[in-house]
Design a protein around this motif. Structure first.
Motif, PDB file in Angstrom:
ATOM      1  N   GLN A  46       0.831  -1.208   0.000  1.00  0.00           N
ATOM      2  CA  GLN A  46       0.000   0.000   0.000  1.00  0.00           C
ATOM      3  C   GLN A  46       0.864   1.255   0.000  1.00  0.00           C
ATOM      4  OE1 GLN A  46      -3.282   0.321  -0.285  1.00  0.00           O
ATOM      5  NE2 GLN A  46      -3.184   2.550  -0.155  1.00  0.00           N
ATOM      6  N   GLU A  47       1.907   1.281   0.822  1.00  0.00           N
ATOM      7  CA  GLU A  47       2.783   2.452   0.864  1.00  0.00           C
ATOM      8  C   GLU A  47       3.501   2.648  -0.470  1.00  0.00           C
ATOM      9  OE1 GLU A  47       5.330   1.702   4.151  1.00  0.00           O
ATOM     10  OE2 GLU A  47       3.779   2.064   5.682  1.00  0.00           O
ATOM     11  N   GLU A  79       1.087   4.092  -3.054  1.00  0.00           N
ATOM     12  CA  GLU A  79       0.808   5.523  -2.878  1.00  0.00           C
ATOM     13  C   GLU A  79       1.966   6.387  -3.362  1.00  0.00           C
ATOM     14  OE1 GLU A  79      -0.114   5.895   1.216  1.00  0.00           O
ATOM     15  OE2 GLU A  79      -2.127   4.996   1.034  1.00  0.00           O
ATOM     16  N   THR A  80       3.183   5.841  -3.362  1.00  0.00           N
ATOM     17  CA  THR A  80       4.324   6.615  -3.872  1.00  0.00           C
ATOM     18  C   THR A  80       4.584   6.366  -5.348  1.00  0.00           C
ATOM     19  OG1 THR A  80       5.868   4.850  -3.234  1.00  0.00           O
ATOM     20  CG2 THR A  80       5.434   6.601  -1.615  1.00  0.00           C
ATOM     21  N   ASN A  99      -1.869   6.491  -7.759  1.00  0.00           N
ATOM     22  CA  ASN A  99      -2.974   6.792  -6.851  1.00  0.00           C
ATOM     23  C   ASN A  99      -3.324   8.278  -6.841  1.00  0.00           C
ATOM     24  OD1 ASN A  99      -4.684   5.199  -5.197  1.00  0.00           O
ATOM     25  ND2 ASN A  99      -3.896   6.221  -3.373  1.00  0.00           N
ATOM     26  N   ASP A 100      -2.659   9.051  -7.710  1.00  0.00           N
ATOM     27  CA  ASP A 100      -2.870  10.493  -7.732  1.00  0.00           C
ATOM     28  C   ASP A 100      -4.140  10.851  -8.486  1.00  0.00           C
ATOM     29  OD1 ASP A 100      -0.508  10.587  -6.372  1.00  0.00           O
ATOM     30  OD2 ASP A 100       0.701  11.074  -8.153  1.00  0.00           O
ATOM     31  N   SER A 153      -7.328   5.014  -4.340  1.00  0.00           N
ATOM     32  CA  SER A 153      -8.228   6.163  -4.290  1.00  0.00           C
ATOM     33  C   SER A 153      -9.211   6.060  -5.455  1.00  0.00           C
ATOM     34  CB  SER A 153      -7.425   7.461  -4.395  1.00  0.00           C
ATOM     35  OG  SER A 153      -6.763   7.524  -5.657  1.00  0.00           O
TER      36      SER A 153
END
Length: 820
Positions: free
Chosen positions: A100-101, A104-105, A109-110, A147
């Protein structure tokens, strides 16, 4: 002051807003809603159908992928494992302790995230499907919680059903079964409801038991804010999860008291009086409170839309403008300079100073009403209102011409009605012909096999035979019909076109045969149809109009044409042995939701069923008038209110008493009805001839006898005797000369301008006679001559004035002998 942070919503009365990358601090602006849009809190035990895989090795993930979907083919499993290796090997190169981390990087997920398919090699076509299949597994196994934009950046051909199978959630299985049991929803809308729920669960990391109304509302608003609503291509005004909300509510998933539709939380509802005033940022606290108290007092005897307009006139167009002109203004006593500047600014629109404001007089009336009301209220409650009493700066002369402008508006409306009355049959014929053509085309095309050709009314058509058509034909008992017109090459969605043509025909028929307002048309329900039995046993069909503008219910006896239109709507709504569904309708004027009722003008649009809006009827008429105008340039545009004016004109000019017409139209004042009626020249002549015939019928029969020859000769001789030296005598027939033929002194003498020289000679003679009378001291003669001179000079002036005004040809018809 209640804060109303705005989220991008759109209704008929507020503008579309562009996407803001930074979300609003408050999740919803709907302060009157019972719930607030907010993502679901992370549960203590997050769903993990195959255990915690947040730190699993890629090899382990490949092993899990073999067992997640029973019955899958070996090629599909191998494709998924290939995608897992490509996706997770890429994520492994990024910082983070969990998948998950790292996700997100990764940038996936943006807000403007790309699809994961960019990780594949462009020249290898199957890499995209491998990566998409792997990502679907990662989302379903809850390895990654994306997201909303990160999820929607990837296109899944089938996400809902594999997600359900992997979750092994009985509640989710029940939801899918309930969705499949909705006969009024097409397959695409059922799939959309499933997708909305599974997407909401995935993006919020919850199971269905944790999906609260607030969480689903948040999901819907986020999709709308980001322009990602499923099925809304290039349209940021649509909302997601509308059908899913209704199904979950019907299942009893939501707590008791939750609204049955998501739209009830989307539309803002009524503002309080404080919010109406605070929209315009009034700085003077005393005046702000005065306007609030004033509007609260007025709110008791008027409706919401009137209070909303009054708050705009007083708070925005009046006091906010005064504060811009004079920031130090503390009371309602305005100086002449401030008032003159405000009057000058009021003449132009606020947003575009080059456009002149048309309704300035109504604003002046509202402001003057404020001052007058304060004067009268201060007498009864001086402690509350007296401190604000001030001389009204708006003088009666400032409103001069208001009545004239109103009469001009009435004249234009009457002229508009006269222009559209002869065009109404053209519009009705066009609407009826289109509806009948599409109905017969649908009946002819329905039994035709896909891809086959047929001929209808001399034109050649063929059924479309696309993959979607074949899929729908195997699923639905009555799939939608689409045809190709061989003459034009146009593809016609006959089912949709026939439905739109029917509702336009029904709206036109009801409006023109009943004269009801457009909002009253939208509010018609099955309960509006009543019947009345007369003493002789005759049954009269009645249409009950619910209170709208005048807050007074009224009853309209239905003609045969009106009853036919209403019956066709009921027949359409109840076909296949259905009952008319009970749904709630949103009133855009009062900004309230009605109780669930069997509205007649309701349609299934997508996943939800709603009542036709007034703007929809207007758009239908606009489109039709544009089509007619292409072949008839003289055709004018119709609006729903034009039918009301045409109905009023028809019933009143047709002989119906005006007070009965006012009762049918729902007018409280007969002058209002009179303003709706356009009087035609033919009607004036007809009614005047009827009046004369009625007058003749009241006179004794003895007066209507044949004229004997002697009496007729005497009548003609009278006109010969009226001719005198200086002109003609205007005395009536049968009357003798009362002035003993002293024509100069007679007011009945009409002097011919050609006799001006003769009048000059008479004046000269009278002056000589007066001189002789003065020499002889004939005082009585002098008095008589002076009186005669006065009459003579008056007639000289009249004759001279007539001579300066030559005869004007009025264009009256001449006898045939003269025309030839």
């Amino acid at each position: 002051m209640v804060s109303r942070t705005r989220v991008d919503t759109y209704t008929a009365r507020n503008r579309r807003q562009t996407f803001r990358e930074d979300p609003a601090p408050e999740p919803t602006r709907f302060t009157s809603a019972a719930i607030k849009a907010a993502p679901a809190p992370r549960p203590e035990n997050p769903p993990a159908p195959f255990g915690d895989l947040s730190k699993a090795e890629v090899v382990e993930l490949c092993g899990v992928s073999r067992d997640i979907l029973p019955g899958q083919s070996g090629s599909s499993a191998e494709q998924r494992r290939a995608g897992i290796r490509m996706l997770f090997h890429h994520l492994a190169t990024l910082p983070g302790n969990t998948w998950q981390e790292r996700w997100e990087t990764s940038g996936f997920n943006d807000v403007n995230a790309p699809s994961v398919t960019i990780l594949g090699r462009p020249e290898v076509r199957y890499h995209s499907s491998c990566l998409t299949s792997a990502l679907k597994m990662a989302f379903s196994l809850r390895i990654i919680q994306p997201s909303v934009p990160g999820f929607r950046a990837n296109k899944f051909t089938d996400y809902a059903e594999p997600f359900r199978i992997i979750q092994k959630d009985p509640r989710l299985d029940e939801f899918f079964k309930t969705v499949d049991a909705q006969p009024h929803l097409h397959l695409v809308h059922r799939q959309r409801a499933k997708f909305d729920v599974t997407c909401a669960l995935t993006t919020q990391g919850i199971a269905l038991e944790h999906l609260t109304p607030s969480a689903l509302l948040h999901y819907s608003l986020e999709n709308k804010r980001l322009g990602l609503t499923p099925g809304a291509i290039n349209n940021t005004t649509r909302f997601a999860a509308l059908g899913a909300w209704e199904i979950l509510h019907r299942m009893g998933h939501f707590p008791p008291g939750t609204a049955p539709t998501l739209r009830m939380f989307i539309y803002s509802g009524q503002y309080t009086v404080e919010e109406l005033v605070d929209r315009y940022g009034i700085r003077n606290a005393g005046v702000r409170q005065l306007l609030i108290d004033y509007l609260v007092r007025r709110r008791a005897d008027t409706d919401y839309i009137t209070i909303e307009g009054l708050s705009r006139n007083l708070a925005s167009l009046f006091w906010a403008a005064i504060e811009r002109i004079n920031p130090n203004q503390q009371n309602l006593e305005l100086s002449s300079d401030v008032y003159d500047q405000w009057r000058a600014e009021l003449q132009y629109q606020q947003r575009d100073r080059t456009k002149q404001r048309k309704g300035a007089a109504s604003i002046l009336l509202a402001v003057r009403g404020l001052y007058v009301d304060l004067h009268s209220w201060a007498i009864a409650e001086p402690e509350r209102w007296a401190q604000w009493v001030a001389p009204c700066p708006i003088m009666p002369r400032d409103l001069k011409g208001f009545g004239k402008r109103r009469r001009e508006i009435n004249r234009r409306m009457a002229d508009r009605t006269r222009i559209r009355q002869p065009l109404l049959p053209v519009l009705v014929q066009h609407v009826e012909a289109r509806y009948e053509h599409l109905t017969s085309l649908l009946e002819a095309a329905t039994p035709v096999p896909l891809g086959a050709s047929f001929v209808h009314q001399g034109r050649s058509y063929s059924r479309t035979d696309s993959r979607d058509d074949r899929r729908r034909a195997t699923i639905f008992s009555d799939p939608s019909v689409r045809v190709i017109d061989h003459g034009t090459g146009e593809t016609i969605h006959v089912t949709m076109a026939e439905d739109a043509a029917f509702w336009e025909w029904a709206a036109v028929e009801i409006l023109r045969h009943s004269g009801i307002r457009i909002e009253e048309l939208c509010e018609l329900t099955h309960l509006s149809i009543r019947q009345y039995q007369r003493p002789n046993g005759e049954i009269i069909a009645l249409l009950v109009i619910a209170p709208s503008k005048s807050e007074r219910e009224r009853v309209i006896p239905m003609s045969a044409d009106l009853f036919h239109a209403v019956a066709q709507i009921v027949r359409r709504q109840t076909r296949n042995a259905r009952t008319i569904p009970l749904i709630s309708r949103y009133d855009p004027h009062e900004k309230t939701w009605s109780e669930p009722m069997p509205f007649l003008l309701q349609r299934q649009l997508g996943t939800v069923r709603g009542v036709m809006a007034a703007g929809t009827v207007l758009n239908m008429l606009t489109r039709t008038c544009r089509e007619i105008g292409e072949t008839n340039p003289a055709f004018a545009k119709f609006t729903p209110h034009d039918f009301r004016r045409l109905f009023a004109t028809d019933v009143v000019n047709g002989g119906l008493p005006i007070h009965i017409g006012a009762a049918l139209l729902g007018h409280l004042n007969l002058q209002t009805t009179q303003g709706y009626v356009a009087v035609f020249a033919e009607d004036i002549i007809k009614h005047y001839q009827d009046y004369l015939n009625h007058r003749r019928s009241l006179r004794p029969e003895g007066e209507y006898i044949d004229v004997p020859p002697g009496e007729w000769e005497e009548f003609e001789e009278h006109f010969d005797k009226r001719k005198v030296e200086l002109g003609s005598c205007a005395r009536p027939y049968g009357s003798p000369c009362q002035h003993e033929h002293a024509c100069i002194r007679c007011p009945m003498l009409q002097v011919n301008p050609k006799m001006l020289p003769r009048l000059a000679a008479l004046e000269k003679d009278l002056l000589l006679r007066r001189k002789r009378a003065e020499e002889e001291q004939w005082l009585g003669e002098i008095e008589g001559i002076d009186l005669t001179l006065t009459f003579l000079r008056t007639k000289q002036a009249d004759a001279a004035r007539l001579k300066r005004r030559p005869p004007v040809d009025l264009g009256l018809p001449y006898p045939r002998s003269r025309c030839t």
